[in-house]
Design a protein around this motif. Structure first.
Motif, short mmCIF file in Angstrom:
data_model
loop_
_atom_site.label_atom_id
_atom_site.label_comp_id
_atom_site.label_asym_id
_atom_site.label_seq_id
_atom_site.Cartn_x
_atom_site.Cartn_y
_atom_site.Cartn_z
N ASN A 1 76.15 -30.71 17.41
CA ASN A 1 76.75 -29.65 18.24
C ASN A 1 75.80 -28.45 18.34
O ASN A 1 76.25 -27.31 18.33
CB ASN A 1 78.09 -29.22 17.64
N MET A 2 74.51 -28.72 18.43
CA MET A 2 73.52 -27.65 18.43
C MET A 2 73.63 -26.78 19.68
O MET A 2 73.74 -27.28 20.80
CB MET A 2 72.11 -28.23 18.34
N THR A 3 73.60 -25.46 19.46
CA THR A 3 73.50 -24.49 20.54
C THR A 3 72.43 -23.47 20.18
O THR A 3 72.09 -23.29 19.00
CB THR A 3 74.83 -23.74 20.77
N ILE A 4 71.91 -22.80 21.19
CA ILE A 4 70.89 -21.78 20.93
C ILE A 4 71.46 -20.61 20.13
O ILE A 4 70.87 -20.20 19.12
CB ILE A 4 70.26 -21.31 22.26
N PRO A 5 72.62 -20.04 20.51
CA PRO A 5 73.17 -18.94 19.70
C PRO A 5 73.45 -19.36 18.26
O PRO A 5 73.26 -18.57 17.34
CB PRO A 5 74.46 -18.57 20.45
N GLY A 6 73.90 -20.60 18.06
CA GLY A 6 74.17 -21.06 16.70
C GLY A 6 72.91 -21.13 15.86
O GLY A 6 72.91 -20.77 14.68
N CYS A 7 71.82 -21.60 16.45
CA CYS A 7 70.54 -21.66 15.73
C CYS A 7 70.04 -20.27 15.39
O CYS A 7 69.63 -20.00 14.26
CB CYS A 7 69.51 -22.42 16.56
N ASP B 1 63.32 -12.08 17.04
CA ASP B 1 63.98 -10.80 16.85
C ASP B 1 63.03 -9.71 17.35
O ASP B 1 61.95 -9.52 16.79
CB ASP B 1 64.30 -10.61 15.36
N VAL B 2 63.41 -9.01 18.39
CA VAL B 2 62.49 -8.06 19.02
C VAL B 2 62.23 -6.84 18.15
O VAL B 2 61.33 -6.05 18.44
CB VAL B 2 63.03 -7.60 20.39
N ASN B 3 62.99 -6.68 17.07
CA ASN B 3 62.76 -5.55 16.18
C ASN B 3 61.65 -5.82 15.17
O ASN B 3 61.31 -4.97 14.37
CB ASN B 3 64.05 -5.21 15.42
N THR B 4 61.10 -7.05 15.21
CA THR B 4 59.98 -7.38 14.33
C THR B 4 58.69 -7.29 15.12
O THR B 4 58.68 -7.19 16.34
CB THR B 4 60.12 -8.80 13.76
N THR B 5 57.58 -7.35 14.40
CA THR B 5 56.29 -7.33 15.07
C THR B 5 56.07 -8.65 15.78
O THR B 5 56.77 -9.64 15.55
CB THR B 5 55.16 -7.11 14.06
N ALA B 6 55.06 -8.70 16.64
CA ALA B 6 54.78 -9.91 17.40
C ALA B 6 54.53 -11.09 16.46
O ALA B 6 53.97 -10.94 15.38
CB ALA B 6 53.54 -9.69 18.29
N VAL B 7 54.96 -12.27 16.91
CA VAL B 7 54.84 -13.46 16.08
C VAL B 7 53.38 -13.87 15.96
O VAL B 7 52.68 -14.03 16.95
CB VAL B 7 55.65 -14.61 16.69
N THR C 1 70.43 -18.39 31.67
CA THR C 1 71.72 -17.71 31.60
C THR C 1 72.31 -17.71 30.19
O THR C 1 73.44 -17.29 29.99
CB THR C 1 72.73 -18.37 32.56
N VAL C 2 71.55 -18.18 29.20
CA VAL C 2 72.06 -18.21 27.83
C VAL C 2 72.19 -16.77 27.31
O VAL C 2 71.27 -15.96 27.42
CB VAL C 2 71.11 -19.01 26.91
N VAL C 3 73.35 -16.46 26.75
CA VAL C 3 73.58 -15.14 26.17
C VAL C 3 73.09 -15.16 24.72
O VAL C 3 73.65 -15.86 23.87
CB VAL C 3 75.07 -14.77 26.22
N LEU C 4 72.02 -14.41 24.45
CA LEU C 4 71.44 -14.39 23.12
C LEU C 4 72.08 -13.30 22.27
O LEU C 4 72.57 -12.30 22.81
CB LEU C 4 69.93 -14.15 23.21
N PRO C 5 72.07 -13.46 20.96
CA PRO C 5 72.55 -12.38 20.09
C PRO C 5 71.76 -11.11 20.32
O PRO C 5 70.58 -11.14 20.71
CB PRO C 5 72.31 -12.95 18.68
N ASP C 6 72.38 -9.97 20.07
CA ASP C 6 71.71 -8.68 20.26
C ASP C 6 70.40 -8.62 19.49
O ASP C 6 70.33 -9.01 18.32
CB ASP C 6 72.63 -7.54 19.81
N GLY C 7 69.37 -8.14 20.15
CA GLY C 7 68.08 -7.95 19.50
C GLY C 7 67.16 -9.15 19.56
O GLY C 7 66.05 -9.09 19.06
N TRP C 8 67.61 -10.25 20.16
CA TRP C 8 66.79 -11.46 20.22
C TRP C 8 66.34 -11.72 21.66
O TRP C 8 67.08 -11.44 22.61
CB TRP C 8 67.56 -12.66 19.69
#
Length: 693
Positions: free
Chosen positions: A606-612, A674-680, A575-582
Motif C-alpha cells: 500500500n505504498m504512497t509517496i506521503p506515507g514514505c 526536506d527543503v529546510n536542510t542543505t542541498a543533497v 498533483t501529489v500533496v507533499l507534507p509541509d516542508g518537502w
C-alpha cells in the motif's frame, strides 16, 4: 525486496536526545540455543539471534570478541542480541531487528557508562501470562501494529500494548524489549539473570538509578520487526511465540556483551549530534562496514532440527505445545530424543583445511588444472571435485565456480586477504533446489523466491514482456519485472543465455588445500582456460556469445505476477500533496554499488509517496525515495555512487497504494527532500548494499 527490506519507526516516548540505531539487522541464525538461560545445553525454544558470528550454546566473552564478523554494521560490536522467534501457528515469520542505544539520564544527570566486559542480561519473562501496569519490567515489553497509510491515533484498538493485537497489521508488527539500564556494579550475571540489573526510579525507559544499582549504563532497546502482514489473520492464536504462547505476554530478549568497550564509551561521550543516524556519531561512523555485516555467517554450531524455514512443521521445535489464554501451560507429552549440535557450515572433507581468501592471479587464473560450475556448489562439493581429479588445491569463486590445481599460478600467492574480500555465499547454500523447493522465481532483477506451489491467488501467466528487468548478475538475461516472476520448475529444462567469456577473472577467491599440502610456487600455466567475469560463469567447453537484448530462451519457463491495477490515466506526481516542508528532487539513479539512500527502508503493498515521506521524516532523515512501486528508502545524502539525475521516464511505475502516482522504477528512485536542510550531497562512503536470498 519484500522480506529483505526493513523498517524503522520510532516511538516518541522512547527516542529523545542522543541515540543511534542499528537498523534492519538480519538474524545470523535462528536456532534453539540460549547461552544465558540454558548454557551448555539445547534451549527450550527457538530464538532469532543477531550479531556476532561466534554465538554458541555458552557465553565466553573472550571467545565472542574473536568473532570473524557480526551482522551489526559497526563491526567492533561483537555482541549478540536475541528474542523468541514469532510464528504464524507453526510457520516462522520473517524478522529483522532495530537495535537502539540511548542516553537516558534522569534528573540527577548521572554519567552514562558502557556495558562492562562479560555483561549478560535478560528482559521479559517467557512464563508471564498477565499484565501489571505498575511494574516497569512488564511495561518494558510491548507490541506496536504498523499501518503507514492510515491514522489510528484515536483508536485504542491500535494503541501500543503488552500483548498481541486482535487484528492484523498492514505493514507488520514490532515486538519491543527495553532492557534495564542500572547495574549493581559488581555482578556480570545473577542466578535469575535479572537481579544484577534494575530499571531506573522514574520510568522503565529513563531516569535515575536506585542506590542498590548505582551504575547507569547506556539504555538498550530492541524493535523486532515481525512481518505478520505476509500471513492471513484468523483471530486469537494466529501468532505464536516460540514457547507456544499465543498471547504475547511472554515475549522476551537476551543480550551478551561483545563490544570494544572503549569504542562504546567513546560513542557515548562524543556523539551529541546523533539522533538515530549512526553516521552522525564519528567514532561509530569510522567503524561502519555494512558489506561485512551483509556477508557475515555463523562460525559455530546449530541445533540439528528443522525450524520451519525449509519444510512445514506440525509442532513447534522443542516441547512447546500451544499455550492458549492465561491458564496453566499444557503438559508436554513428547518423548522425542534431544537433538544434537552440528556445524553451521558444511565441513570440508577429511584431510582438507581452509587457507582463506586470496587474490586471483595478476596475469590469469590462479588455479587452472580443472574447473566446474554448479548452481548447487558448496565448498565441500568443490573440494570433492578437485580431489576426484587428483588436485591438492581447490578454490571457489563467484558463488558457483570451482577451480583446481596443484600450485598457484599467474602471479597468485598464498598471502591471505581479509575475509570480507570473499563475501559471495555459495550457490548451493542459497538456492531453491538446495532447500528442497520445486519452484523458483526471480523478480526485479535481483530477488529470488522459492516454493512448492503458487500461493495468494497468484500464478497466472503474463505477457513475456512483463518480465523485462535485467538480471543483476547477468546483463544479457532478464530476471522478472515489476510484480512479475520469471518462474522455473525443477522438472523443466531451462537454458539462460550467457555472456561471452571475459579476459579478466575476479579479483579474489576462497581457497582450500589438502593436508599434507604441496609446496606453493608460481609456475607458468600449462593450459588455457576460459571464464566469465559475471556471476553466471561460462564453462571452457561451451562458451556461447549472447544477444545484446536480455532474454530468457526457454519454452518451458513461465512468468507469474499479481499486477498493480491500472489507473484510468497515466500516473503522475504533479498533483501529489507533499507534507509541509518537502519538495520533489526528481528521478534519481539507485543501486550502482549499493543502496543510495541506505539509512532506513520498508516495503508495502500500500505504498504512497506521503506515507514514505512521513516514515523518513519521523526518523529525522531529510531525503526520502520511492522505488519499484512499493519500496521506500531514507537517508541524509546519496551514497554508493548513486543519486545521478535520470530521465523522467526511468521512473514509470505506479505506486502500489496509489496508482495515480509514480513510485520510481527499476533501479530508479523518485526522490524528495526536506527543503529546510542543505542541498543533497552525493557521499562516497561504503555502506548498505543490496539484499539477496
Amino acid at each position: 525486496m519484500h522480506t529483505a527490506l526493513w523498517t524503522l519507526v520510532t516511538l516518541a516516548t522512547v527516542v529523545s536526545a542522543e541515540h543511534w540505531i542499528f537498523g534492519g539487522v538480519r538474524p545470523i541464525v535462528t536456532t534453539r540455543l540460549d547461552p544465558v538461560i540454558s548454557p551448555n545445553a539445547i534451549g527450550s525454544h527457538v530464538h532469532s539471534i543477531v550479531g556476532a558470528s561466534r554465538f554458541q550454546n555458552v557465553y565466553d566473552p573472550a571467545d565472542l570478541v574473536q568473532s570473524n564478523c557480526t551482522t551489526i554494521p559497526v563491526q567492533p560490536d561483537k555482541s549478540n542480541y536475541w528474542a523468541d522467534q514469532n510464528t504464524s501457528l507453526f510457520t516462522p515469520i520473517p524478522t529483522s531487528f532495530n537495535i537502539y542505544y540511548l542516553m537516558r539520564p534522569g534528573p540527577m544527570t548521572e554519567s552514562i557508562k558502557a556495558f562492562p566486559p562479560g555483561l549478560r542480561m535478560v528482559a521479559g519473562d517467557p512464563n508471564r501470562r498477565s499484565y501489571n501496569a505498575s511494574d516497569f519490567a512488564q511495561q518494558a515489553i510491548s507490541f506496536v501494529c504498523l499501518d503507514f497509510n492510515a491514522d489510528h491515533s484515536n483508536d485504542p484498538d491500535w494503541d501500543e500494548r503488552p500483548n498481541f493485537f486482535d487484528h492484523n497489521c498492514p505493514d507488520g508488527m514490532r515486538a519491543q524489549v527495553f532492557f534495564p539500564s542500572c547495574w549493581d556494579g559488581v555482578n556480570l550475571d545473577s542466578p535469575d539473570h535479572t537481579s544484577h540489573m534494575a530499571y531506573p526510579i522514574q520510568n522503565y525507559n529513563g531516569g535515575d538509578c536506585p542506590d542498590s544499582h548505582p551504575v547507569h549504563l547506556v539504555s538498550l532497546f530492541y524493535e523486532m520487526f515481525v512481518s505478520v502482514d505476509q500471513f492471513d489473520f484468523w483471530g486469537n492464536g494466529t501468532w505464536v511465540l516460540a514457547n507456544g504462547d499465543t498471547t504475547g505476554y511472554g515475549h522476551h530478549g537476551d543480550f551478551t556483551n561483545g563490544w570494544d568497550v572503549d569504542l562504546l564509551q567513546n560513542a557515548i561521550d562524543n556523539c551529541p549530534n546523533a539522533t538515530g543516524n549512526v553516521m552522525d556519531c564519528p567514532p561509530l561512523a569510522a567503524a561502519m562496514d555494512q558489506a561485512s555485516a551483509d556477508a557475515c555467517v555463523l562460525e559455530t554450531e546449530i541445533v540439528d532440527e528443522d525450524t520451519g524455514f525449509e519444510t512445514p512443521l506440525s509442532a513447534l521445535p522443542g516441547c512447546n505445545p500451544l499455550w492458549n489464554g492465561t491458564g496453566l501451560r499444557t503438559e508436554c507429552l513428547s518423548d522425542a530424543e534431544l537433538p544434537q549440535l552440528i556445524p553451521a557450515q558444511t565441513p570440508l572433507p577429511t584431510n582438507w583445511s581452509k587457507i582463506g581468501c586470496i587474490a586471483e592471479g595478476t596475469d590469469g587464473r590462479a588455479l587452472i588444472g580443472a574447473s566446474t560450475t554448479s548452481p548447487n556448489l558448496t565448498r565441500a562439493a568443490c573440494v570433492a571435485f578437485c580431489e576426484s581429479k587428483g588436485f591438492a588445491l581447490a578454490g571457489v569463486e563467484f558463488s558457483d565456480e570451482c577451480y583446481c590445481d596443484d600450485e598457484l599460478r599467474n602471479g597468485a600467492t598464498n598471502t591471505t586477504l581479509i575475509w570480507n574480500e570473499c563475501t559471495n555465499h555459495c550457490a548451493g547454500n542459497a538456492t531453491c533446489s538446495s532447500h528442497n523447493f520445486t519452484i523458483a522465481g526471480i523478480e526485479f532483477g535481483r530477488e529470488c523466491y522459492c516454493g512448492n506451489a503458487f500461493e495468494n491467488g497468484a500464478g497466472q501467466a503474463l505477457d513475456p514482456a512483463s518480465c523485462n528487468v535485467v538480471c543483476a548478475g547477468d546483463a544479457l538475461s532478464t530476471c522478472g519485472g515489476s510484480w512479475a516472476l520469471s518462474a522455473f520448475q525443477s522438472n523443466a529444462t531451462v537454458a539462460l543465455q550467457s555472456s561471452a567469456s571475459s579476459a579478466a577473472p575476479s579479483t579474489s577467491a576462497s581457497l582450500a588445500v589438502s593436508v599434507p599440502s604441496v609446496p606453493i610456487s608460481s609456475a607458468s600455466p600449462t593450459s588455457p582456460v576460459s571464464f566469465s567475469a559475471t556471476s553466471t560463469p561460462v564453462s571452457s567447453a561451451s562458451s556461447v556469445a549472447g544477444s545484446a537484448t536480455p532474454s530468457i530462451s526457454a519454452s518451458t519457463s513461465q512468468s507469474i505476477a499479481t499486477s498493480v491495477p491500472a489507473s484510468s490515466s497515466a500516473p503522475s506526481n504533479t498533483t501529489v500533496v507533499l507534507p509541509d516542508g518537502w519538495a520533489s528532487i526528481g528521478c534519481r539513479q539507485d543501486d550502482v554499488s549499493g543502496r543510495t539512500l541506505d539509512m532506513d527502508a520498508f516495503t508495502s503493498d500500500n505504498m504512497t509517496i506521503p506515507g514514505c515521506i512521513a516514515h523518513c521524516a519521523s526518523l529525522g532523515h531529510p531525503v526520502a525515495g520511492v522505488e519499484y512501486a512499493r519500496e521506500c528508502y531514507c537517508g541524509s545524502a546519496f551514497v554508493n555512487d548513486g543519486g545521478a539525475v535520470l530521465p523522467d521516464d526511468a521512473c514509470d511505475m505506479a505506486c502500489s497504494g496509489d496508482t495515480t502516482s509514480i513510485c520510481g522504477g527499476p533501479g530508479a528512485l523518485f526522490a524528495f527532500q526536506d527543503v529546510n536542510t542543505t542541498a543533497v550531497a552525493r557521499r562516497m562512503y561504503r555502506s548498505r548494499g543490496s539484499y539477496k536470498l
